[in-house]
Scaffold this motif. Structure first.
Motif, PDB file in Angstrom:
ATOM      1  N   SER A   1      -4.367   6.706  -6.489  1.00  0.00           N
ATOM      2  CA  SER A   1      -5.644   7.385  -6.338  1.00  0.00           C
ATOM      3  C   SER A   1      -5.524   8.532  -5.326  1.00  0.00           C
ATOM      4  N   ASN A   2      -6.375   9.536  -5.505  1.00  0.00           N
ATOM      5  CA  ASN A   2      -6.425  10.657  -4.567  1.00  0.00           C
ATOM      6  C   ASN A   2      -7.588  10.432  -3.618  1.00  0.00           C
ATOM      7  N   ALA A   3      -7.269  10.450  -2.332  1.00  0.00           N
ATOM      8  CA  ALA A   3      -8.305  10.315  -1.313  1.00  0.00           C
ATOM      9  C   ALA A   3      -8.627  11.699  -0.765  1.00  0.00           C
TER      10      ALA A   3
ATOM     11  N   CYS B   1      -8.409 -16.917  -5.718  1.00  0.00           N
ATOM     12  CA  CYS B   1      -7.416 -17.058  -4.656  1.00  0.00           C
ATOM     13  C   CYS B   1      -7.730 -16.076  -3.517  1.00  0.00           C
ATOM     14  N   ALA B   2      -7.098 -16.299  -2.395  1.00  0.00           N
ATOM     15  CA  ALA B   2      -7.246 -15.385  -1.267  1.00  0.00           C
ATOM     16  C   ALA B   2      -6.716 -14.002  -1.649  1.00  0.00           C
ATOM     17  N   ASP B   3      -7.448 -12.963  -1.217  1.00  0.00           N
ATOM     18  CA  ASP B   3      -7.024 -11.597  -1.523  1.00  0.00           C
ATOM     19  C   ASP B   3      -5.695 -11.295  -0.850  1.00  0.00           C
ATOM     20  N   SER B   4      -4.918 -10.445  -1.516  1.00  0.00           N
ATOM     21  CA  SER B   4      -3.692  -9.914  -0.918  1.00  0.00           C
ATOM     22  C   SER B   4      -3.977  -8.474  -0.497  1.00  0.00           C
ATOM     23  N   LYS B   5      -3.781  -8.207   0.790  1.00  0.00           N
ATOM     24  CA  LYS B   5      -4.112  -6.875   1.320  1.00  0.00           C
ATOM     25  C   LYS B   5      -2.940  -6.307   2.109  1.00  0.00           C
ATOM     26  N   SER B   6      -2.829  -4.980   2.062  1.00  0.00           N
ATOM     27  CA  SER B   6      -1.889  -4.260   2.934  1.00  0.00           C
ATOM     28  C   SER B   6      -2.487  -2.894   3.271  1.00  0.00           C
ATOM     29  N   ASN B   7      -2.061  -2.338   4.409  1.00  0.00           N
ATOM     30  CA  ASN B   7      -2.603  -1.069   4.885  1.00  0.00           C
ATOM     31  C   ASN B   7      -1.537   0.014   4.881  1.00  0.00           C
ATOM     32  N   VAL B   8      -1.995   1.243   4.753  1.00  0.00           N
ATOM     33  CA  VAL B   8      -1.115   2.396   4.858  1.00  0.00           C
ATOM     34  C   VAL B   8      -1.790   3.402   5.797  1.00  0.00           C
TER      35      VAL B   8
ATOM     36  N   ALA C   1       0.804  -1.230   0.000  1.00  0.00           N
ATOM     37  CA  ALA C   1       0.000   0.000   0.000  1.00  0.00           C
ATOM     38  C   ALA C   1       0.835   1.277   0.000  1.00  0.00           C
ATOM     39  N   GLY C   2       2.155   1.123   0.132  1.00  0.00           N
ATOM     40  CA  GLY C   2       3.016   2.302   0.102  1.00  0.00           C
ATOM     41  C   GLY C   2       3.398   2.789   1.490  1.00  0.00           C
ATOM     42  N   PRO C   3       4.271   3.800   1.547  1.00  0.00           N
ATOM     43  CA  PRO C   3       4.758   4.289   2.846  1.00  0.00           C
ATOM     44  C   PRO C   3       3.701   5.141   3.555  1.00  0.00           C
ATOM     45  N   ALA C   4       3.813   5.163   4.875  1.00  0.00           N
ATOM     46  CA  ALA C   4       2.927   6.028   5.674  1.00  0.00           C
ATOM     47  C   ALA C   4       3.198   7.497   5.332  1.00  0.00           C
ATOM     48  N   GLN C   5       2.162   8.310   5.427  1.00  0.00           N
ATOM     49  CA  GLN C   5       2.282   9.721   5.084  1.00  0.00           C
ATOM     50  C   GLN C   5       1.734  10.576   6.239  1.00  0.00           C
ATOM     51  N   THR C   6       2.385  11.721   6.395  1.00  0.00           N
ATOM     52  CA  THR C   6       1.897  12.731   7.353  1.00  0.00           C
ATOM     53  C   THR C   6       1.737  14.041   6.595  1.00  0.00           C
ATOM     54  N   ILE C   7       0.541  14.621   6.667  1.00  0.00           N
ATOM     55  CA  ILE C   7       0.264  15.864   5.958  1.00  0.00           C
ATOM     56  C   ILE C   7      -0.287  16.880   6.961  1.00  0.00           C
TER      57      ILE C   7
ATOM     58  N   ASN D   1      -2.883  20.004   7.577  1.00  0.00           N
ATOM     59  CA  ASN D   1      -4.034  20.839   7.241  1.00  0.00           C
ATOM     60  C   ASN D   1      -4.425  20.729   5.764  1.00  0.00           C
ATOM     61  N   LEU D   2      -4.396  19.504   5.238  1.00  0.00           N
ATOM     62  CA  LEU D   2      -4.816  19.277   3.849  1.00  0.00           C
ATOM     63  C   LEU D   2      -6.019  18.350   3.843  1.00  0.00           C
ATOM     64  N   GLY D   3      -6.913  18.573   2.881  1.00  0.00           N
ATOM     65  CA  GLY D   3      -8.127  17.761   2.837  1.00  0.00           C
ATOM     66  C   GLY D   3      -8.014  16.552   1.916  1.00  0.00           C
ATOM     67  N   SER D   4      -6.850  16.338   1.307  1.00  0.00           N
ATOM     68  CA  SER D   4      -6.690  15.188   0.400  1.00  0.00           C
ATOM     69  C   SER D   4      -5.245  14.715   0.415  1.00  0.00           C
ATOM     70  N   VAL D   5      -5.063  13.486  -0.074  1.00  0.00           N
ATOM     71  CA  VAL D   5      -3.738  12.907  -0.149  1.00  0.00           C
ATOM     72  C   VAL D   5      -3.684  11.964  -1.356  1.00  0.00           C
ATOM     73  N   THR D   6      -2.513  11.923  -1.978  1.00  0.00           N
ATOM     74  CA  THR D   6      -2.323  10.978  -3.089  1.00  0.00           C
ATOM     75  C   THR D   6      -1.639   9.726  -2.556  1.00  0.00           C
ATOM     76  N   LEU D   7      -2.303   8.621  -2.702  1.00  0.00           N
ATOM     77  CA  LEU D   7      -1.775   7.349  -2.228  1.00  0.00           C
ATOM     78  C   LEU D   7      -0.763   6.788  -3.229  1.00  0.00           C
ATOM     79  N   ASN D   8       0.036   5.817  -2.796  1.00  0.00           N
ATOM     80  CA  ASN D   8       1.137   5.349  -3.662  1.00  0.00           C
ATOM     81  C   ASN D   8       1.344   3.843  -3.466  1.00  0.00           C
ATOM     82  N   ALA D   9       0.434   3.026  -4.035  1.00  0.00           N
ATOM     83  CA  ALA D   9       0.522   1.565  -3.907  1.00  0.00           C
ATOM     84  C   ALA D   9       1.244   0.965  -5.122  1.00  0.00           C
ATOM     85  N   ASN D  10       1.522  -0.337  -5.025  1.00  0.00           N
ATOM     86  CA  ASN D  10       2.194  -1.014  -6.146  1.00  0.00           C
ATOM     87  C   ASN D  10       1.208  -1.397  -7.235  1.00  0.00           C
ATOM     88  N   THR D  11       1.710  -1.557  -8.471  1.00  0.00           N
ATOM     89  CA  THR D  11       0.896  -2.001  -9.612  1.00  0.00           C
ATOM     90  C   THR D  11       1.046  -3.516  -9.761  1.00  0.00           C
TER      91      THR D  11
END
Length: 360
Positions: free
Chosen positions: A326-328, A347-354, A281-287, A289-299
């Protein structure tokens, strides 16, 4: 008649009659020549009632020239006086055809029953007459019965007649064995890599042995077993792997072979899905006073993807939940956890969290 021809194995008689009878009670002695009349040998018993010569179940050796001597009594027949010889008659005994009837029995249902005639004596040309079960008849030397059933099993009789009209019969027995009915049950036609196949099969004929051969119709798989020697095992439980990025299909061709060597073959297929690409799911982010963030997962190399929110202080929306970048939006101060899921439906889903932290 001065000549006659008959077939071996038959009966015949040569008759005589006196045109002018000077004797009170004439006696008769039949003779036979095998050198065209040069020498004569007595055949049969002399007597006053021996005016006819009977030959039963004749053989080729009975052929020759025949005549009868007539005298005033039996004793006179050995002298050269007071006797007379009849005209001669030629008897030809033709040999019977020597016939062997055969077939390619035993035969399995659905195949051809081939009858054959082997004629080793007699005079060509020959005529043939076959008879058999279910009113079968044929005038061919080697008739073929196609796509047979068990109804044609039984005895086949062949009559061969040669150019002299001499006939011989022979017979052969045909065994027709049923082909087994092979039933396949594929309990797992679609599996994930590393999962177990579950193919069960049975034969309608007890004691059948089973053989199977796998092949890849598409993609590359591993773990599929072969059985070339035959066994009573009637289940395939191979653990099949697919280490590629696309689905693969393996085909099992299965044969049931009855104790009579009659077999039936069928096939079934298994589609093997690869494991989804491991989610990142990509590295943790700290922002701030912003209302959105661009996530950075693998393809992923394979599988379907989707972003979802696991936890957070507000509802969010994604610009494209199926995009790794995607932009959240809709964020407020607090901590959010987003989940990046890669799946293929099998198959079983592959999941990760950020974690995304929003500071004021």
């Amino acid at each position: 008649s001065t000549a006659a021809a008959i077939c071996a194995g038959t009966n015949t008689s040569i008759t005589s009659s006196l045109v002018n009878n000077p004797f009170l009670s004439p006696a008769y002695q039949w003779q036979k020549s095998t050198d065209n009349g040069t020498t004569w040998n007595n055949t049969g018993t002399a007597g006053t009632t021996a005016n006819n010569l009977s030959l039963n179940n004749v053989t080729v050796a009975d052929g020759g020239i025949y005549r009868v001597l007539v005298g005033p009594d039996v004793s006179s027949l050995s002298s050269s006086t007071c006797i007379t010889a009849s005209n001669s008659i030629s008897l030809t005994v033709n040999p019977l055809p020597a016939v062997i009837a055969a077939s390619n029995s035993p035969v399995c249902t659905g195949n051809n029953l081939v009858l054959s005639a082997n004629v080793s004596s007699g005079t060509a040309p020959f005529t043939y007459s076959w008879g058999g079960p279910v009113s079968f008849s044929s005038s061919l030397a080697g008739p073929v019965l196609s796509n047979i059933t068990t109804a044609v099993a039984g005895s086949y009789t062949l009559t061969v007649t040669d150019a002299n009209g001499c006939s011989t019969q022979a017979s052969t027995n045909a065994t027709v064995n049923p082909v087994p009915v092979l039933t396949l049950i594929n309990n797992a036609p679609i599996i994930c890599t590393g999962s177990r196949a579950d193919i069960q099969f049975s034969s309608s004929i007890p004691g059948s042995l089973y053989y199977w051969v796998p092949s890849n119709l598409s993609g590359t798989t591993g773990g599929a077993s072969f059985n070339f020697v035959g066994s009573s095992a009637n289940t395939i439980t191979d653990i099949i792997t697919n280490t590629t990025f696309t689905t693969a299909t393996v085909k099992y061709v299965i044969t049931a072979l009855a104790p009579t060597s009659c077999g039936a073959t069928d096939f079934t297929t298994i589609t093997v899905y690869p494991a989804p690409t491991v989610s990142a799911a990509g590295p943790a982010q700290t922002i701030c006073n912003l209302g959105s963030v661009t996530l950075n997962a693998n393809t992923p190399n394979s599988g379907l993807v989707a972003w979802s929110i696991l936890s957070g202080p507000s509802a969010v929306s994604f610009s494209n939940a199926a995009s790794p970048a995607s932009n959240a939006s809709g964020l407020i101060t607090g901590t959010y956890q987003f989940t990046w899921t890669i799946s293929n439906g099998v198959c079983a889903d592959s999941k990760s969290n950020v974690t995304v932290t929003v500071n004021p």
